[in-house]
Design a protein around this motif. Structure first.
Motif, short mmCIF file in Angstrom:
data_model
loop_
_atom_site.label_atom_id
_atom_site.label_comp_id
_atom_site.label_asym_id
_atom_site.label_seq_id
_atom_site.Cartn_x
_atom_site.Cartn_y
_atom_site.Cartn_z
N GLN A 179 47.09 47.32 38.11
CA GLN A 179 46.45 46.13 38.66
C GLN A 179 45.22 46.70 39.62
O GLN A 179 44.98 48.01 39.64
N LYS A 194 40.54 42.28 31.41
CA LYS A 194 40.92 40.59 31.73
C LYS A 194 42.07 40.74 32.68
O LYS A 194 43.08 41.47 32.37
N GLY A 195 42.11 39.96 33.49
CA GLY A 195 43.38 39.83 34.54
C GLY A 195 43.17 38.60 34.97
O GLY A 195 42.50 37.77 34.83
N LYS A 196 44.38 38.27 36.08
CA LYS A 196 44.32 37.03 36.85
C LYS A 196 44.95 37.41 38.08
O LYS A 196 45.45 38.36 38.38
N VAL A 235 44.94 42.00 41.58
CA VAL A 235 44.73 41.21 40.22
C VAL A 235 45.69 41.92 39.21
O VAL A 235 45.36 43.31 38.93
N LEU A 236 46.23 41.32 38.35
CA LEU A 236 47.27 42.06 37.34
C LEU A 236 46.50 41.89 36.05
O LEU A 236 46.04 40.79 35.59
N MET A 237 46.16 43.14 35.35
CA MET A 237 45.45 43.10 34.19
C MET A 237 46.07 43.66 32.86
O MET A 237 47.29 44.00 33.05
N GLU A 238 45.39 43.09 31.94
CA GLU A 238 45.89 43.53 30.44
C GLU A 238 45.25 44.80 30.18
O GLU A 238 44.00 44.47 29.64
N GLN A 275 46.92 37.58 41.15
CA GLN A 275 48.33 37.61 41.25
C GLN A 275 48.74 37.22 42.66
O GLN A 275 49.80 36.65 43.15
N SER A 335 41.02 33.50 36.73
CA SER A 335 40.60 34.71 35.46
C SER A 335 39.76 35.54 36.46
O SER A 335 39.03 35.26 37.25
#
Length: 407
Positions: free
Chosen positions: A225, A257-259, A280-283, A261, A243
């Motif tokens: 994150q 990319k992340g959102k 932000v939790l990321m991929e 949280q 986003s």
């Protein structure tokens, strides 16, 4: 000759009348070459800039609850561990000695209880015999009262010994718990990402950055994150689920990319500036070796990406009207003439500004050149200049899609 003179005179008269008109046409009425873009629907993605660091989603700093020397370290940095696995042992001798001492104290309390129970039983027998004797008038009331007080005192001493035993049990349990804390086990499954302590060093129970305060750090490296700092002026526009594109310093061209949280409720004060932590939790993409502690910058997208009527930001001007109110306007090409149109604007990003009123799709909006745009006057003749590789409105739309892909 006379007809020739008449013709010459006519030419002179025409020149006198036509010359001013020609000068006016070449000076005042010449069209100005401008850049024009048709108003169209565009994807608008306003952003907030933020900075921060990367951190593993689940990360635990192991510290000691005791003061003791490190006896053995059973793992090394980079090892994968499971929950409950023994990682490190501290010297247990001090705490074993404490257990031996408390066990001896407990035994003494148990012996004292046995002694008090015998004393109580003897006192009760003497009181019973005294009751028989006082009925026969063989002893006085004073002697009987002494026997009863002795019985009551024996009861109190027994209760005291029983409480001492319970206290000894509690202290012994605490000592055993302290001994158990000399074995440091993994609270979570993960990877050893930091191991600053060494065998022989003294571990201390502290949260400060002191030698021996930190034993090791375990993290679940499968998820990462970003912990961002957002200025208090922007925090009201940040919501859960927005986003975010995160750019780690080690990979400045890779958008992670992340959102959003989590958003902190309380600010932090740094250099007289108030900021709020946004998590932000990321991929994390494959092949990108991200690590906790990396510096990062981020673009937090505020819009929903919906297509809206928009024009390039450089086309929108600002000035005060007669009522001292700020108004926004654009210049539009109407049949070859520049017309100043007051517009209402909405959200904007680095490229497009939303138009909520004053224009319609297809209006030919003048966007430049900037110097010429500042000097335009209502009614000026304009024409679209031809520039090689000049982007069209459709190109602008595809460019917006390209921006989104980059994002």
């Amino acid at each position: 000759m006379k007809p020739n003179k008449k013709i010459l005179a006519g030419v002179l008269i025409a020149a006198v009348i036509g010359l001013p008109l020609l000068i006016k046409a070449t000076r005042g009425e010449s069209s100005k070459e401008v850049d024009i873009v048709a108003a169209a629907e565009q994807e608008i993605r306003p952003t907030i800039l933020a900075s921060g660091v990367l951190a593993y989603l689940n990360e635990v700093n192991l510290t000691s609850e005791l003061v003791a020397k490190v006896r053995e370290i059973l793992v090394k940095e980079g090892d994968t561990v499971v929950q409950g696995q023994l990682l490190l042992t501290l010297d247990p001798e001090t705490y074993r000695n404490a257990i031996d001492r408390e066990e001896a104290s407990r035994r003494q309390s148990a012996i004292s209880i046995d002694r008090q129970r015998l004393s109580l039983a003897l006192a009760e027998k003497r009181l019973a015999r005294g009751a028989q004797l006082i009925e026969r008038k063989m002893i006085g009331q004073s002697e009987f009262d002494d026997l009863r007080n002795a019985r009551d005192l024996a009861r109190v001493e027994l209760q005291s010994s029983e409480e001492a035993l319970r206290r000894a049990d509690a202290i012994l349990g605490e000592a055993r718990e302290q001994l158990g804390k000399t074995d440091i086990r993994a609270p979570i499954a993960g990877t050893i990402v930091d191991l600053p302590i060494k065998v022989g060093e003294t571990a201390i129970p502290s949260t400060n950055a002191l030698a021996g305060a930190s034993l090791m750090k375990i993290a679940d490296t499968s998820a990462i994150q970003a912990e961002l700092k957002v200025d208090e002026a922007d925090i009201a526009r940040v919501t859960i689920g927005q986003s975010v594109d995160v750019y780690a310093t080690a990979f400045p061209e890779t958008a992670l990319k992340g959102k959003v949280q989590r958003i902190a409720l309380a600010p932090t004060l740094e250099n007289q500036a108030r900021t709020y932590e946004v998590v932000v939790l990321m991929e994390a993409p494959e092949g990108v070796a991200l690590r906790s502690g990396m510096s990062a910058r981020a673009d937090i997208f505020l819009g929903d990406g919906e297509r809206r009527l928009a024009v390039p930001v450089e086309a929108v001007g600002t000035e005060e009207n007669e009522d001292k109110k700020t108004e926004r306007f654009v210049w539009v090409d109407r049949d070859g003439a520049a017309r100043r149109i007051v517009v209402q604007v909405g959200q904007s990003d680095d490229r497009w500004e939303e138009i909520t009123g004053g224009l319609k799709i297809g209006d030919r909006v003048i966007t430049g050149p900037a110097k010429l745009l500042r000097g335009l006057v209502e009614g000026d003749r304009v024409s679209e200049r031809v520039v090689a590789d000049k982007p069209k409105a459709a190109d602008g739309e595809s460019g917006a899609s390209g921006d989104e892909a980059t994002e």
